[in-house]
Motif scaffolding. Structure first.
Motif, PDB file in Angstrom:
ATOM      1  N   VAL A  60       0.678  -1.012   0.319  1.00  0.00           N
ATOM      2  CA  VAL A  60      -0.448   0.316   0.194  1.00  0.00           C
ATOM      3  C   VAL A  60       0.789   1.024   0.223  1.00  0.00           C
ATOM      4  O   VAL A  60       0.795   2.506  -0.759  1.00  0.00           O
ATOM      5  CB  VAL A  60      -0.844  -0.090   1.140  1.00  0.00           C
ATOM      6  N   PHE A  64      -5.163   4.863   1.261  1.00  0.00           N
ATOM      7  CA  PHE A  64      -5.737   3.765   2.892  1.00  0.00           C
ATOM      8  C   PHE A  64      -5.162   4.664   3.784  1.00  0.00           C
ATOM      9  O   PHE A  64      -4.522   6.094   3.906  1.00  0.00           O
ATOM     10  CB  PHE A  64      -3.760   3.071   3.160  1.00  0.00           C
ATOM     11  N   TYR A 111      -8.309   0.866   1.837  1.00  0.00           N
ATOM     12  CA  TYR A 111      -7.814   0.073   2.821  1.00  0.00           C
ATOM     13  C   TYR A 111      -7.692   1.047   3.894  1.00  0.00           C
ATOM     14  O   TYR A 111      -7.908   2.317   3.662  1.00  0.00           O
ATOM     15  CB  TYR A 111      -6.067  -0.583   2.411  1.00  0.00           C
TER      16      TYR A 111
END
Length: 397
Positions: free
Chosen positions: A161, A172, A252
């Motif tokens: 990520v 994220f 995320y």
């Protein structure tokens, strides 16, 4: 979606009925009434309170009164120490200090329960078969993933990520900032997980930290770069992280398993979200709460019996249906739970592969110093110096 959640609700009801019908071993026959005080933090799910209510229904003369103590993870020792109680519901990081200062007494584990190995280790009384506290529920950092196209979806890691954030959109959110005691511990856990994602030797299986300055600089460099360039959402605490994940439709998020059920249910109602999935981090930080008997309790035998009821396999299965990460292998392999909670196996693998924070009576001071140094490094651009190593090493001797 309705069928999925109806099945979970039915399972919780069935487990509740089953516990009441199979709990004869926990009846007390004493005639005079006593009250056990349980000092604990908040329970947003209601699962723990349901277990206490069941105990009280079974034992009208040995009642548990819940005393909810408004404290952060960091100041739990001080707040609980000011509270007279028979049973303490302790965060795992505080067990060593309560034991070292004689606030709790060891317990013989009498239940027929197989605790997951990392969960048992953080509660053990060294060199004996006793526990300082009996695990009530476990916890571990997990990666949450918004699924919009199931055919094209794949799990990611913290490392991947951060790498993707260098060129792509912000996707994220994590507990990567702190504004004081209420959010310090979440920040510490997240920073440790990001460091472990880059270098597994930063924190070993026994909770022992590396004291290599260059190692820490390298392990935190990708996270520092992403935060300074605002390529990730650095939230303060679990609540703010979840709000950012929902508000900005992020892909995320790092959070705890107990957040999954309410979040998944809410997000499935959105037309642009097929579901929310959770995946294990390669190495998540172990959390959780455990029940300990206060050394000054006048009712130790009754407190021990109550703890065994609240932590036994049936209780573990009931807590699991409310979204908690269980402590026992039996809950993870229960067929009904696996059918109702398809993510349960991933939580088990995450707990089994987790790393504990430093297991030390001075943990709270360590965490304060660690958070202070790393926040200034990540957010203010201050270089990590040898003073960082000196400060954290000095309190963990």
């Amino acid at each position: 979606m309705a069928e999925l959640y109806s099945r979970r609700s039915f399972l919780a009801g069935a487990l509740t009925a089953g516990m009441l019908s199979t709990s004869a071993g926990y009846f007390f026959t004493r005639r005079n009434k006593i009250q056990l005080t349980l000092a604990t933090g908040a329970d947003p799910t209601g699962g723990r309170q349901l277990l206490v209510s069941m105990w009280n229904r079974l034992n009208p003369n040995v009642q548990i009164q819940v005393r909810e103590v408004n404290s952060s993870t960091q100041d739990q020792f001080l707040k609980f120490n000011e509270t007279h109680a028979d049973i303490f519901n302790l965060d795992v990081i505080h067990i060593p200090r309560f034991a070292a200062e004689g606030k709790i007494v060891p317990i013989e584990l009498e239940n027929d329960i197989s605790l997951v190995a990392p969960v048992r280790r953080v509660c053990e009384r060294t060199g004996t078969d006793q526990l300082w506290a009996v695990p009530f529920n476990s916890d571990v950092g997990m990666m949450f993933r918004r699924v919009t196209d199931k055919r094209a979806d794949a799990p990611v890691t913290l490392k991947s990520v951060l790498a993707a954030s260098a060129t792509g959109p912000v996707t994220f959110a994590g507990q990567l900032d702190t504004v004081g005691r209420q959010t310090d511990e979440a920040f510490v856990c997240n920073v440790l997980e990001h460091a472990l994602a880059q270098d597994e030797a930063i924190l070993d299986e026994g909770g022992v930290l590396s004291y290599g300055l260059g190692q820490w600089r390298d392990a935190l460099a990708p996270l520092a770069d992403a935060i300074r360039r605002k390529r990730v959402v650095a939230a303060a605490g679990e609540d703010d992280t979840a709000r950012a994940f929902q508000r900005d439709s992020l892909r995320y998020m790092r959070n705890w398993p107990v957040r999954y059920l309410p979040l998944d249910r809410a997000e499935r109602a959105r037309p642009d979200t097929a579901e929310i999935r959770i995946d294990r981090l390669p190495l998540g930080i172990l959390g959780g709460q455990s029940l300990a008997v206060a050394a000054d309790s006048d009712y130790r035998d009754e407190a021990v019996r109550a703890i065994h009821f609240l932590t036994d396999n049936p209780a573990q299965k009931l807590l699991t249906s409310f979204g908690f990460a269980p402590t026992s292998v039996d809950a993870y392999i229960d067929a009904d739970l696996q059918e109702a909670l398809p993510h349960l196996s991933l939580v088990r693998y995450a707990v089994e592969g987790s790393r504990p924070r430093p297991i030390h009576a001075n943990y709270a001071e360590f965490a304060r110093r660690f958070a202070d140094h790393t926040r200034r490094h990540l957010h203010d651009g201050e270089e990590l110096t040898q003073q960082f190593i000196t400060d954290i090493r000095s309190v963990l001797r």
